[in-house]
Scaffold this active site. Sequence first.
Site, PDB file in Angstrom:
ATOM      1  N   ASN A  40       0.854  -1.191   0.000  1.00 50.07           N
ATOM      2  CA  ASN A  40       0.000   0.000   0.000  1.00 50.07           C
ATOM      3  C   ASN A  40       0.887   1.237   0.000  1.00 50.07           C
ATOM      4  O   ASN A  40       2.118   1.137   0.036  1.00 50.07           O
ATOM      5  CB  ASN A  40      -0.975  -0.028   1.185  1.00 50.07           C
ATOM      6  CG  ASN A  40      -0.252  -0.060   2.507  1.00 50.07           C
ATOM      7  OD1 ASN A  40       0.444   0.876   2.867  1.00 50.07           O
ATOM      8  ND2 ASN A  40      -0.398  -1.163   3.239  1.00 50.07           N
ATOM      9  N   ASP A  99      -4.799  -5.911   5.097  1.00 52.72           N
ATOM     10  CA  ASP A  99      -5.874  -6.694   5.716  1.00 52.72           C
ATOM     11  C   ASP A  99      -5.869  -8.133   5.228  1.00 52.72           C
ATOM     12  O   ASP A  99      -6.281  -9.032   5.932  1.00 52.72           O
ATOM     13  CB  ASP A  99      -7.229  -6.054   5.399  1.00 52.72           C
ATOM     14  CG  ASP A  99      -7.400  -4.730   6.140  1.00 52.72           C
ATOM     15  OD1 ASP A  99      -6.932  -4.641   7.290  1.00 52.72           O
ATOM     16  OD2 ASP A  99      -7.984  -3.788   5.571  1.00 52.72           O
ATOM     17  N   LYS A 102     -12.057  -2.422  17.782  1.00 51.17           N
ATOM     18  CA  LYS A 102     -10.694  -2.936  17.990  1.00 51.17           C
ATOM     19  C   LYS A 102     -10.356  -3.041  19.471  1.00 51.17           C
ATOM     20  O   LYS A 102      -9.394  -3.703  19.839  1.00 51.17           O
ATOM     21  CB  LYS A 102      -9.681  -2.018  17.310  1.00 51.17           C
ATOM     22  CG  LYS A 102      -9.938  -1.821  15.826  1.00 51.17           C
ATOM     23  CD  LYS A 102      -8.852  -2.413  14.983  1.00 51.17           C
ATOM     24  CE  LYS A 102      -9.114  -2.124  13.516  1.00 51.17           C
ATOM     25  NZ  LYS A 102      -8.066  -2.665  12.662  1.00 51.17           N
TER      26      LYS A 102
END
Length: 400
Positions: free
Chosen positions: A208, A276, A340
Amino acid sequence: MLADKRILLIIGGGIAAYKALELIRLLRAAGAGVVPVLTAGGAQFVTPLSVAALAGHPVHQDLFDLTTEAEMGHIQLSRAADLVVVAPCTADLMAKMAGGHADDLASTLLMATDKRVLIAPAMNVRMWQHPATRRNLAMLQADGVQVVGPARGDMACGEHGPGRLSEPATILAAIEAALGGGPLRGRHVLVTSGPTHEPIDPVRYIANRSSGAQGTALAAALRDLGARVTFVTGPATVAPPQGVAVVAVETARQMLAAVEAALPADAAVCAAAVADWRVAHEASQKMKKGAGGLPVLEFAENPDILATLSRHAQRPPLVVGFAAETENVVDHATQKRLRKGCDWIVANDVSPATGIMGGAENAVHLITADGAEAWPRLPKSEVAARLAGRIADHLNGKPA
Ligand code: CTP
């Protein structure tokens, strides 16, 4: 506080050089030994005699003197110190440092040292704001050089603005913090940073756009407050800061293992842009085009490092995540904090139009159990300094 510490103090040329005399006095009162170096410019503003008298140590001025002495060369002088301080640091000295020049004693010492370097810039406001100085500052910070000031105010040249040398007491505080005396002294903080690379085959990977700039700035800011920092970084484009324990990883699973191995910690900040998903079955040989048509990649979900840390048996007392969002930033980040299980979320809008991902600035919201705070758009180094300050306050029981 600074007992047994040895400071190599380089005094550059500038009207503010007189404040270096007060800095020497404060350093000695705090127990530090001061080895002074005066540049040719510095010697126009303060005399070697007054510097030597206050330092209780002879002044070094000449590269040639040092290189002729077999035992006391510039290498040794630059390494015997615990910290190298440049105050005042002129625009010219900054340029020399950024460019890697070594044409006089001060610049040679700065090139040869293996110790941390703290600069206290002082110059005319236009010189400070000049694009060349901005560039040099960014390069020096990326190289791990710490910077204190400059302060704003009236200047000897009659102008007003940023450029004044920080007050000697402020420089002393920065020196103490650089040597581990700051509000995070004795604390261990874990920082994840950068992207992860998830292999497809031996030559291809999923990545990324994270540069690692925000995580790197944060690790440096935490270090500057005296923390022991473990910096777990994926393959970032920004070099890791000096003075932190760097653990270089590639994949999310390696990052999780490195994070768990670094526990316990007083705080953890997950600034990494973790992939992810990974490819479920990494090919052992380079995938070939042609036969069998287009390849179809099957994905598997990566471990969530932040969520795992937040629910870990050795959960750090403060766990901070980042949220990279492209819409409904505060809402999404608020939900992400709960999902989270972390204490705080630093939310940023990473839509391409903001220029934040891979850029030099960040505009964030700090989401805590008390709600969302909007911070102004700031250089990533300032976002990092603010966040590090908040972490220090929190761990030291100071209210926000
Ligand atoms: N994070 C992590 N491990 C992962 C994914 C994310 O530790 N496998 C952390 C990041 O370091 C960051 C936070 O979780 O602190 C949020 O990351 P972000 O990419 O914004 O969220 P995602 O978990 O990917 O959620 P979504 O895809 O729904 O935005």
